[in-house]
Design an enzyme around this catalytic site. Structure first.
Site, PDB file in Angstrom:
ATOM      1  N   ARG A 107      12.814  -1.484  29.817  1.00 63.65           N
ATOM      2  CA  ARG A 107      12.604  -2.929  29.940  1.00 63.65           C
ATOM      3  C   ARG A 107      11.335  -3.394  29.239  1.00 63.65           C
ATOM      4  O   ARG A 107      11.128  -4.596  29.072  1.00 63.65           O
ATOM      5  CB  ARG A 107      12.547  -3.321  31.422  1.00 63.65           C
ATOM      6  CG  ARG A 107      13.821  -2.956  32.173  1.00 63.65           C
ATOM      7  CD  ARG A 107      13.754  -3.336  33.628  1.00 63.65           C
ATOM      8  NE  ARG A 107      13.618  -4.772  33.814  1.00 63.65           N
ATOM      9  CZ  ARG A 107      13.496  -5.356  35.006  1.00 63.65           C
ATOM     10  NH1 ARG A 107      13.504  -4.612  36.110  1.00 63.65           N
ATOM     11  NH2 ARG A 107      13.375  -6.662  35.100  1.00 63.65           N
TER      12      ARG A 107
ATOM     13  N   HIS B 144      31.166   7.954  13.546  1.00 65.13           N
ATOM     14  CA  HIS B 144      31.966   6.826  14.026  1.00 65.13           C
ATOM     15  C   HIS B 144      31.017   5.690  14.403  1.00 65.13           C
ATOM     16  O   HIS B 144      30.085   5.874  15.187  1.00 65.13           O
ATOM     17  CB  HIS B 144      32.784   7.248  15.246  1.00 65.13           C
ATOM     18  CG  HIS B 144      33.547   6.123  15.877  1.00 65.13           C
ATOM     19  ND1 HIS B 144      34.595   5.488  15.247  1.00 65.13           N
ATOM     20  CD2 HIS B 144      33.395   5.509  17.078  1.00 65.13           C
ATOM     21  CE1 HIS B 144      35.067   4.535  16.031  1.00 65.13           C
ATOM     22  NE2 HIS B 144      34.358   4.529  17.147  1.00 65.13           N
TER      23      HIS B 144
ATOM     24  N   LYS C  54      32.117  -2.929  19.199  1.00 68.23           N
ATOM     25  CA  LYS C  54      31.286  -2.787  17.995  1.00 68.23           C
ATOM     26  C   LYS C  54      31.777  -3.703  16.872  1.00 68.23           C
ATOM     27  O   LYS C  54      30.992  -4.421  16.246  1.00 68.23           O
ATOM     28  CB  LYS C  54      31.302  -1.324  17.520  1.00 68.23           C
ATOM     29  CG  LYS C  54      30.765  -0.337  18.532  1.00 68.23           C
ATOM     30  CD  LYS C  54      30.693   1.072  17.972  1.00 68.23           C
ATOM     31  CE  LYS C  54      32.063   1.635  17.611  1.00 68.23           C
ATOM     32  NZ  LYS C  54      32.942   1.802  18.789  1.00 68.23           N
TER      33      LYS C  54
ATOM     34  N   ASP D 204      34.052   1.329  11.493  1.00 75.38           N
ATOM     35  CA  ASP D 204      34.769   2.491  12.035  1.00 75.38           C
ATOM     36  C   ASP D 204      34.219   3.832  11.550  1.00 75.38           C
ATOM     37  O   ASP D 204      33.828   4.672  12.348  1.00 75.38           O
ATOM     38  CB  ASP D 204      36.264   2.403  11.737  1.00 75.38           C
ATOM     39  CG  ASP D 204      37.055   3.455  12.501  1.00 75.38           C
ATOM     40  OD1 ASP D 204      36.856   3.561  13.728  1.00 75.38           O
ATOM     41  OD2 ASP D 204      37.835   4.182  11.879  1.00 75.38           O
TER      42      ASP D 204
END
EC number: 2.7.11.-
Length: 307
Positions: A240, A136, A157, A175
């Protein structure tokens, strides 16, 4: 997943010279040119492969006497061969047909040049027999880099993919992503039914090629990076500096995975573009941005120590 002889005949428009048994499976993607076998050498012979006779093998048979040709072909067809394909539209030797009929084997013919035919059929079989799975997500091409966007339903998305398409990038599938592992590469493509379509919540399904042109979609793309969307957490442990590489295993292939926290106000499409550009940079450069910062810090400390 194997391919039957009948499927091969249809997809390559092969001429059927001799009909063999029905539903004979082809379970290996390699092919064999039986020059050594026709000369009598059978060590390491792989009869389960498709056997292809081209101009060289045909000429070798042509130079034999009928009795020797019959002997060599009877020996060759005594093995459990799936099928034999003659290329270049070459004439079939009578001894070959008789030997094949005794074993009820498929004899096929193609007009293609041998090397081109072998290249095409090898690629075809590799694709058909490759391990596959369905995930998916959304697969997009950003700056030539295949990026698989994953995350829970409704996280954004498809909307991000739409923004990327508007910025000139290309959609592979939305999808559902069908993925095959071919020679260590992961190739993603769309299910046939949803090809070129994008579902946007609140709008429904849109035809991307109709709205943005045929250049906005791709049939398939190699997956290089996974971008995983997750909801922003104030206490989340996010990378980070870009030094803690994370990977996800898909069909035995490890793919670099970046976790992108989602919250209102973040321009996710720009972040994905930066991730694609950074991936290309890292592939071409021996030094990372973190290395550059460390170098600058050391240089700064050296300058301060001299003051």
């Amino acid at each position: 997943m194997g391919v039957t002889i009948e499927k091969l005949i249809k997809d390559f428009s092969l001429e059927v010279i001799q009909i063999g048994e029905e539903n004979v499976p082809i379970n290996v993607s390699d092919v064999n040119r039986p020059g050594l076998q026709l000369a009598g050498f059978y060590n390491y012979f792989a009869p389960e492969r498709i056997q292809v006779i081209g101009k060289a093998e045909w000429s070798f048979l042509e130079d034999m006497s009928p009795d020797l040709r019959k002997k060599r072909l009877n020996k060759f067809f005594s093995f459990d061969i799936s099928c034999l394909i003659i290329t270049r539209g070459l004439e079939i030797h009578e001894e070959l047909l008789k030997a094949a009929r005794k074993r009820n084997l498929w004899i096929l013919r193609s007009d293609m040049v041998t090397t081109k035919f072998i290249s095409k059929i090898t690629m075809y079989l590799s694709d058909k027999m490759a391990p596959e799975t369905r995930l998916h997500g959304v697969l997009v091409d950003v700056y030539g880099i295949g990026m698989l966007i994953t995350g829970e339903s409704g996280i954004g998305k498809s909307e991000t993919a739409l923004e990327l398409i508007k910025r000139g990038h290309r959609l592979v599938t939305d999808d559902a992503v069908d993925i095959k592992e071919i020679d260590g590469d992961l190739i993603g493509r769309s299910p046939e039914i949803t090809f070129g379509m994008l579902e946007v919540r609140g709008m429904g399904i849109i035809d991307v090629s109709a709205l943005y042109g045929l250049s906005s979609i791709l049939n398939s793309k190699q997956i290089k990076i996974i971008i995983h969307f997750e909801h922003w957490k104030d206490d989340g442990d996010y990378d980070r500096l870009g030094v803690n590489d994370e990977y996800q295993d898909i069909l035995g292939v490890k793919v670099k995975k970046l976790r992108v926290p989602i919250r209102p106000g973040r321009n996710i499409a720009v972040i994905i573009e930066a991730a694609a550009a950074n991936y290309r940079y890292q592939r071409m450069s021996d030094i990372s941005p973190v290395d550059i910062i460390e170098k600058r810090m050391l240089e700064s400390m050296e300058k301060e120590s001299k003051i």
